[in-house]
Motif scaffolding. Structure first.
Motif, PDB file in Angstrom:
ATOM      1  N   UNK A  61       0.806  -1.229   0.000  1.00 53.88           N
ATOM      2  CA  UNK A  61       0.000   0.000   0.000  1.00 53.88           C
ATOM      3  C   UNK A  61       0.835   1.272   0.000  1.00 53.88           C
ATOM      4  N   UNK A  62       2.067   1.203   0.503  1.00 50.45           N
ATOM      5  CA  UNK A  62       2.886   2.418   0.530  1.00 50.45           C
ATOM      6  C   UNK A  62       3.128   2.969  -0.873  1.00 50.45           C
ATOM      7  N   UNK A  86       1.025   3.260  -3.092  1.00 50.87           N
ATOM      8  CA  UNK A  86      -0.142   4.079  -3.424  1.00 50.87           C
ATOM      9  C   UNK A  86       0.047   5.538  -3.069  1.00 50.87           C
ATOM     10  N   UNK A  87       1.042   5.815  -2.197  1.00 48.56           N
ATOM     11  CA  UNK A  87       1.267   7.199  -1.782  1.00 48.56           C
ATOM     12  C   UNK A  87       1.661   8.071  -2.970  1.00 48.56           C
ATOM     13  N   UNK A 139      -5.572  10.431  -9.851  1.00 49.49           N
ATOM     14  CA  UNK A 139      -5.942   9.021  -9.985  1.00 49.49           C
ATOM     15  C   UNK A 139      -7.093   8.835 -10.967  1.00 49.49           C
ATOM     16  N   UNK A 144      -9.435   5.927 -12.333  1.00 45.16           N
ATOM     17  CA  UNK A 144      -9.841   4.581 -11.927  1.00 45.16           C
ATOM     18  C   UNK A 144      -9.593   3.555 -13.039  1.00 45.16           C
ATOM     19  N   UNK A 173      -2.902   2.791 -10.762  1.00 46.83           N
ATOM     20  CA  UNK A 173      -1.903   3.592 -10.055  1.00 46.83           C
ATOM     21  C   UNK A 173      -0.786   4.055 -10.980  1.00 46.83           C
ATOM     22  N   UNK A 201     -10.996  10.382   5.322  1.00 48.28           N
ATOM     23  CA  UNK A 201     -11.998   9.326   5.155  1.00 48.28           C
ATOM     24  C   UNK A 201     -13.208   9.833   4.353  1.00 48.28           C
ATOM     25  N   UNK A 237     -12.045  10.953   0.781  1.00 51.37           N
ATOM     26  CA  UNK A 237     -11.540   9.828   0.001  1.00 51.37           C
ATOM     27  C   UNK A 237     -12.607   8.794  -0.295  1.00 51.37           C
ATOM     28  N   UNK A 238     -13.228   8.284   0.737  1.00 50.85           N
ATOM     29  CA  UNK A 238     -14.128   7.153   0.515  1.00 50.85           C
ATOM     30  C   UNK A 238     -15.556   7.556   0.169  1.00 50.85           C
ATOM     31  N   UNK A 260      -9.676  10.341  -4.476  1.00 59.14           N
ATOM     32  CA  UNK A 260      -8.590   9.549  -3.884  1.00 59.14           C
ATOM     33  C   UNK A 260      -7.275  10.306  -3.772  1.00 59.14           C
ATOM     34  N   UNK A 268      -7.259  13.049  -1.181  1.00 61.83           N
ATOM     35  CA  UNK A 268      -7.283  12.512   0.181  1.00 61.83           C
ATOM     36  C   UNK A 268      -5.928  11.933   0.578  1.00 61.83           C
ATOM     37  N   UNK A 269      -5.258  11.273  -0.388  1.00 61.89           N
ATOM     38  CA  UNK A 269      -3.934  10.715  -0.081  1.00 61.89           C
ATOM     39  C   UNK A 269      -2.947  11.839   0.218  1.00 61.89           C
TER      40      UNK A 269
END
Lengths: 298, 318
Positions: free
Chosen positions: B43-44, B46-47, B54, B56, B60, B275, B278-279, B284, B287-288
């Motif tokens: 997951x790191x 994804x930073x 992003x 979809x 990535x 949260x 992002x969600x 995305x 939020x990141x």
């Protein structure tokens, strides 16, 4: 020992404050318990504190007969039992391997593990990655992200390192393999630390609601904490009550008139807390010790 | 040249050989390493999306680079002041109230000579730690409710208020409710560590202090606190290193997953903002970036606090 006037005042203040704190710690549970045993419409008249005014088990009957509650509890029990057993096993084995001397890459393995205690990818990158792994609405998402706890690994490792090497040496001479040593020597000697970390791990799995909430939509896979989320934050309790009334001529029709969302909420909440409240006093003496082993590493 | 190659080959061979010889121990370690790699390290990557937009469908790697755009958007956002303010206010309240409270509790428990009483207090105050924030929020809503809540009942009995107050509908009471709940949940359990440190204090120090004529309160300040100071320092450093993680589960549980519109302006902190944005809104990359901003400041705070502790001459993390 002399007891002076100021000593007595200090004692009074300390004992008084601690008694008050203990009362405050327990009261919310007790009050919820009383509400769960009291008739719903009677509760909404207000003034209910230490004892039920109109004792009834209707609230429990409704909750315990609710199919969704039953399913959610089942999911949580599986998650807690299977999750705890596998996480503790994998973490203990991991820690045992790392507690050995002369392991190739030992330093790198430790660095890799400890770094994650200070830095993580964060909520969104993890979410996107889990989506790619196909973990959405997947029963595995309730377990696999928590198989290794670095914190628990360090506690286990510290404990294993304290076990005298001589014990292992004699078994090794008898031709015992490393796995044999782990199961026959190490595990039996680690009772308290396994008990403590299992308790913490089990409490974690039983209580976890945030991740199951974001990764799971399928009601059949939702743990009981998420059932509570819906009950407390949305009108699902109200829906339950109106459904009860829909059974024509059934006992539910009479019952539904005396049941309120609040009485159902408190009942569900008590039922979900009960396993923890019942187990916890018996393991208390273990976990105080476990917390200490963990903090020695700091 | 040839010789060097041969030596090198021999070395790798022997390293491989040694690795193979300890395959049993390695096979205990590798499942753990694999879980850490898959669930913490992948997951790191994804930073890097914090510096991209992003898409979809592109994933990535193929999403286009946008440089510091996401960060600029956050710094220019009308939400910035609100989110940062709430984060700092809640973090400070927690640092000054929830952090020291267990130390005070441990000091008080240490003064209790009646063992059964001490044991009961410990059992009862540790209990709330083991309950989820969802259950805590349910209990809080029940205690605070207008018609049948115990708090309104008590305050009415005492004559402080005439009518039941709907505490959770007033933003100005939110911090009080949040901090009190956090204190209620964790004060007992957090005191374990301090209590253990106090038990480890050398009894001769107390005797010496008594001979010098020190009273009980004097002994707490001159003997107990200085001896447990290293433990307090370590936890203070860790707390400061986590300062901007002002709250998450507690706030979400108290605000219906951030959907409580009345409380949003006082309860939205960096983590809950990440949260929600992002969600719920699926922005995305943005939020990141906000999450990364927080993580970097937290690491700087941890480093700074540790350095300061070392300079002052106390204990430190490294």
């Amino acid at each position: 020992m002399k007891t002076s006037g100021s000593d007595r005042i200090m004692n009074t203040v300390i004992y008084g404050a601690l008694a008050l704190l203990s009362f405050v710690s327990l009261y919310p549970f007790w009050n919820a318990f009383v509400i769960s045993l009291n008739e719903g419409t009677n509760t909404s008249l207000g003034g209910l504190t230490f004892w039920p005014r109109q004792l009834t088990f209707d609230n429990y009957e409704v909750i315990l007969n609710d199919n969704r509650f039953f399913k959610a509890t089942f999911v949580s029990v599986i998650r807690t039992v299977a999750g705890t057993a596998s996480a503790i096993f994998l973490t203990a084995l991991f820690a045992y391997g790392l507690s050995k001397k002369g392991v190739i890459g030992h330093k790198w393995y430790m660095l890799l593990a400890i770094f994650t205690m200070y830095f993580q990818g964060g909520l969104i990158p993890t979410y996107l990655w889990f989506r790619e792994l196909g973990l959405f609405n997947n029963i595995w998402v309730l377990f696999v992200p928590w198989m290794i706890s670095v914190w628990n690994m360090i506690v286990f490792r510290t404990f294993f390192k304290g076990i005298p090497e001589g014990l292992e040496e004699s078994a090794k001479i008898d031709g015992c393999t490393n796995y044999g040593l782990f199961f026959r020597i190490i595990v039996p000697l680690s009772g308290p630390v396994i008990a403590t970390l299992s308790l913490f791990q089990a409490v974690f799995f039983w209580n976890e609601w945030f991740h199951s909430g974001i990764y799971i939509n399928d009601a059949a896979l939702l743990p009981v904490q998420n059932y509570l989320v819906n009950m407390i934050n949305s009108n699902s309790a109200q829906e339950m009550i109106s459904q009860l009334g829909n059974v024509p001529g059934g006992a539910g029709d009479v019952v539904s008139r005396s049941i309120t969302p609040k009485s159902l909420q408190m009942t569900a909440l008590i039922v979900v807390s009960l396993p923890i409240i019942m187990v916890y006093p018996f393991v208390q003496k273990f976990f105080v010790k476990g917390v200490l082993i963990g903090s020695m590493k700091e | 040249m040839k010789q060097a190659g041969a030596v090198k080959g021999k070395q790798t061979e022997s390293a491989l050989h040694r690795f193979a010889a300890q395959w049993e121990v390695q096979s205990m370690i590798w499942p753990g390493i694999l879980f850490i790699l898959v669930f913490s390290y992948v997951p790191m990557w994804g930073i890097i999306l914090a510096f991209k937009e992003y898409d979809i469908f592109e994933g990535v790697w193929k999403s286009p680079w946008v440089g510091g755009k996401q960060f600029r958007l956050f710094f220019e956002s009308p939400d910035l002041v609100m989110v940062i303010r709430n984060t700092i206010v809640i973090a400070m309240l927690k640092l000054f109230i929830i952090f020291p409270a267990p130390i005070v509790l441990a000091l008080m428990l240490n003064e209790v000579k009646h063992m059964a009483f001490k044991r009961i207090v410990q059992t009862l105050t540790y209990l709330p730690h083991f309950i989820s924030w969802i259950i805590v929020s349910g209990l809080v809503f029940s205690i605070l409710s207008v018609d049948s809540g115990s708090l309104n009942l008590l305050l009415q009995k005492l004559g402080i208020i005439d009518q039941g107050v709907n505490w959770l509908s007033f933003p100005e009471y939110f911090y009080g409710i949040l901090i009190t709940s956090g204190l209620w949940k964790e004060i007992g359990f957090s005191s374990i560590i301090y209590l253990a440190a106090i038990v480890g204090v050398n009894p001769h120090l107390y005797e010496a202090a008594s001979i010098d004529g020190a009273g009980r309160i004097r002994k707490i300040f001159s003997v107990t606190l200085p001896t447990i100071a290293p433990v307090i320092t370590i936890f203070l450093i860790l707390n400061i290193g986590n300062l901007l993680s002002a709250g998450f589960e507690d706030i979400l549980a108290m605000t219906n997953n951030g959907n409580n519109a009345i409380l949003r302006n006082v309860s939205q902190v960096i983590d809950t903002y990440v949260y929600t944005i992002g969600l719920n809104q699926q922005r995305y990359s943005y939020a990141i970036a906000v999450g990364l901003f927080k993580a970097v400041i937290n690491i700087m705070l941890l480093w700074g606090a540790n350095k300061l502790a070392r300079k002052v001459g106390g204990s430190s993390l490294w």
